[in-house]
Design an enzyme around this catalytic site. Structure first.
Site, PDB file in Angstrom:
ATOM      1  N   ILE A 242      61.773  42.284  51.462  1.00  0.00           N
ATOM      2  CA  ILE A 242      60.322  42.567  51.407  1.00  0.00           C
ATOM      3  C   ILE A 242      60.027  43.851  52.182  1.00  0.00           C
ATOM      4  O   ILE A 242      58.905  44.096  52.581  1.00  0.00           O
ATOM      5  CB  ILE A 242      59.487  41.392  51.964  1.00  0.00           C
ATOM      6  CG1 ILE A 242      59.926  41.026  53.387  1.00  0.00           C
ATOM      7  CG2 ILE A 242      59.568  40.199  51.053  1.00  0.00           C
ATOM      8  CD1 ILE A 242      58.942  40.120  54.094  1.00  0.00           C
ATOM      9  N   SER A 243      61.077  44.638  52.400  1.00  0.00           N
ATOM     10  CA  SER A 243      60.959  45.841  53.220  1.00  0.00           C
ATOM     11  C   SER A 243      60.701  47.050  52.315  1.00  0.00           C
ATOM     12  O   SER A 243      59.566  47.278  51.878  1.00  0.00           O
ATOM     13  CB  SER A 243      62.251  45.915  54.032  1.00  0.00           C
ATOM     14  OG  SER A 243      62.559  47.186  54.421  1.00  0.00           O
ATOM     15  N   ARG A 244      61.737  47.767  51.979  1.00  0.00           N
ATOM     16  CA  ARG A 244      61.660  48.849  51.002  1.00  0.00           C
ATOM     17  C   ARG A 244      62.966  48.835  50.210  1.00  0.00           C
ATOM     18  O   ARG A 244      64.026  48.505  50.761  1.00  0.00           O
ATOM     19  CB  ARG A 244      61.519  50.219  51.694  1.00  0.00           C
ATOM     20  CG  ARG A 244      60.151  50.491  52.288  1.00  0.00           C
ATOM     21  CD  ARG A 244      59.065  50.653  51.232  1.00  0.00           C
ATOM     22  NE  ARG A 244      57.772  50.977  51.805  1.00  0.00           N
ATOM     23  CZ  ARG A 244      56.798  50.086  52.055  1.00  0.00           C
ATOM     24  NH1 ARG A 244      56.977  48.806  51.776  1.00  0.00           N
ATOM     25  NH2 ARG A 244      55.656  50.475  52.556  1.00  0.00           N
ATOM     26  N   ASP A 268      60.706  41.971  46.542  1.00  0.00           N
ATOM     27  CA  ASP A 268      59.365  42.453  46.217  1.00  0.00           C
ATOM     28  C   ASP A 268      59.366  43.976  46.147  1.00  0.00           C
ATOM     29  O   ASP A 268      58.344  44.584  45.827  1.00  0.00           O
ATOM     30  CB  ASP A 268      58.367  41.968  47.289  1.00  0.00           C
ATOM     31  CG  ASP A 268      56.922  42.199  46.858  1.00  0.00           C
ATOM     32  OD1 ASP A 268      56.626  42.015  45.660  1.00  0.00           O
ATOM     33  OD2 ASP A 268      56.098  42.569  47.706  1.00  0.00           O
ATOM     34  N   GLU A 273      60.173  52.101  42.000  1.00  0.00           N
ATOM     35  CA  GLU A 273      59.239  51.060  41.569  1.00  0.00           C
ATOM     36  C   GLU A 273      58.313  51.639  40.527  1.00  0.00           C
ATOM     37  O   GLU A 273      57.670  52.649  40.817  1.00  0.00           O
ATOM     38  CB  GLU A 273      58.412  50.540  42.745  1.00  0.00           C
ATOM     39  CG  GLU A 273      59.221  49.696  43.695  1.00  0.00           C
ATOM     40  CD  GLU A 273      58.450  49.300  44.945  1.00  0.00           C
ATOM     41  OE1 GLU A 273      57.216  49.485  44.982  1.00  0.00           O
ATOM     42  OE2 GLU A 273      59.081  48.799  45.880  1.00  0.00           O
ATOM     43  N   HIS A 292      56.104  44.528  44.046  1.00  0.00           N
ATOM     44  CA  HIS A 292      55.526  44.959  45.324  1.00  0.00           C
ATOM     45  C   HIS A 292      54.117  44.368  45.492  1.00  0.00           C
ATOM     46  O   HIS A 292      53.137  45.113  45.606  1.00  0.00           O
ATOM     47  CB  HIS A 292      55.514  46.490  45.405  1.00  0.00           C
ATOM     48  CG  HIS A 292      55.538  46.991  46.824  1.00  0.00           C
ATOM     49  ND1 HIS A 292      56.171  48.137  47.215  1.00  0.00           N
ATOM     50  CD2 HIS A 292      54.986  46.503  47.957  1.00  0.00           C
ATOM     51  CE1 HIS A 292      56.005  48.339  48.504  1.00  0.00           C
ATOM     52  NE2 HIS A 292      55.287  47.346  48.988  1.00  0.00           N
ATOM     53  N   GLY A 294      53.393  42.105  47.922  1.00  0.00           N
ATOM     54  CA  GLY A 294      53.327  41.473  49.244  1.00  0.00           C
ATOM     55  C   GLY A 294      51.941  41.387  49.854  1.00  0.00           C
ATOM     56  O   GLY A 294      51.592  40.395  50.473  1.00  0.00           O
TER      57      GLY A 294
HETATM   58  O1  DGY Z   1      53.783  48.671  53.785  1.00  0.00           O
HETATM   59  C1  DGY Z   1      53.073  47.750  53.367  1.00  0.00           C
HETATM   60  O2  DGY Z   1      52.243  47.164  54.067  1.00  0.00           O
HETATM   61  C2  DGY Z   1      53.197  47.310  51.941  1.00  0.00           C
HETATM   62  O3  DGY Z   1      54.513  47.372  51.516  1.00  0.00           O
HETATM   63  C3  DGY Z   1      52.334  48.153  51.039  1.00  0.00           C
HETATM   64  O4  DGY Z   1      52.784  49.468  51.047  1.00  0.00           O
END
Ligand code: DGY
Length: 328
Positions: A242-244, A268, A273, A292, A294
């Site tokens: 859920i990071s990048r 996510d 993307e 994405h 989240g």
């Molecule tokens: O960094 C965040 O809070 C989410 O991934 C949306 O960019």
């Protein structure tokens, strides 16, 4: 009708896939005159001296040297969400422009999506849904089994606020919690969620049934999970990101998922993307990908905009911003 006495806030657009939410416009207009990038580019000479702030929503507009040079009175870039990897912080602050993000608004909802992906991967929910709605297969074989969450070991890589909220949620699922972080948490914080610190990421990878990535994307975390790290994981383990997307070497992940090095992955975030439609990750049954989402709830997105506005107003009044981001 916009109030011409209010400061001018530049946004990418309203609506679409990358635009400020339409529902937030009335709130933004209480504090600012809004102009979109399109309006700005059409009448650049008229607007350039007036823009004092940019609201960066969903990584847009792209803030590069050319844009910064064209805005002599720009004071602040207020970015939605916690990640600021889409911004060149050094470049921006070199122009004397302050930067802010909205971490508090997104912690809980991002932790929720982490848990949702963990549960979905463990119990093969997406695959199950596809079987249930498929006109061909109709029903499940007896051998169609998922993994137990209760009592399983979760390894959290990145124990900032979101990581910690994941630990709180995982504790309610009676999971054993390991974590790796640059800085160890205080003993009472560890005890409150029953989390054990792993100084070596390798130990966490070897022991965990689920590995959750919650780090910021930085040069240190770029491709943090590659071939070697995947091979350390259990063949029954799932990787949740859920990071990048760039935190994982995606080619190595595809290979690991195809050859049974790990059991499954739920993400996510990907790189890029969205993924190209013919990307091998999209063809694998043991992969769950969400686009994405989240932070994407009604409440959280509005809290983000509220916090982003507070940051801008503070900056324009020369006050400390509630969540300022510094280049280092
Ligand atoms: O960094 C965040 O809070 C989410 O991934 C949306 O960019």
């Amino acid at each position: 009708m916009q109030d011409s006495k209010l400061p001018l806030l530049l946004i990418h657009e309203v609506g679409g896939t990358r635009g400020v939410l339409e529902a937030h416009v009335p709130f933004l207009k209480k504090h600012f005159q809004l102009i979109t990038m399109k309006e700005f580019l059409e009448s650049k000479e008229y607007y350039c001296a007036q823009v004092q702030a940019i609201y960066s929503w969903w990584h847009k507009p792209v803030i590069d040297r050319e844009l910064l040079k064209s805005l002599p009175n720009l004071k602040v870039i207020s970015s939605a969400g916690v990640g600021t990897d889409h911004l060149d912080l050094k470049l921006i602050s070199g122009f004397g422009v302050r930067i802010a993000n909205t971490p508090h608004a997104v912690h809980s909802t991002t932790a929720d999506i982490g848990m949702a992906l963990l549960l979905a991967a463990a119990r093969r929910l997406v695959e199950g849904c596809q079987i249930a709605v498929s006109p061909d297969t109709g029903y499940f074989s007896n051998n169609w089994l998922g993994e137990e969450v209760t009592g399983a070991t979760l390894g959290i890589i990145g124990m900032g606020s979101i990581g910690y909220k994941i630990a709180q949620r995982a504790r309610a699922f009676e999971m054993k919690i390991l974590y790796h972080n640059r800085n160890r948490r205080k003993e009472d914080e560890e005890q409150a969620v029953g989390a054990c610190y792993c100084g070596a990421i390798e130990d966490l990878l070897q022991q965990s049934d689920f590995v959750m990535l919650v780090v910021n994307l930085t040069p240190r975390t770029y491709k943090l999970i590659g071939k070697k790290e995947l091979q350390l994981m259990k063949p029954t383990a799932s990787l949740i990101n859920i990071s990048r997307g760039q935190v994982v070497d995606q080619d190595m992940l595809v290979e690991a998922l195809q050859t049974g090095v790990i059991k499954s992955a739920a993400m996510d975030v990907t790189y890029p993307e969205p993924l190209p439609r013919d990307h091998p990750l999209l063809k694998l049954k043991n992969v769950i990908i969400t686009p994405h989402v989240g932070i994407k709830t009604h409440k959280t997105t509005f809290m983000i905009t509220e916090d982003a506005v507070s940051n801008v107003l503070a900056a324009l009044n020369g006050l400390p911003m509630p969540s300022e981001v510094f280049p280092d």
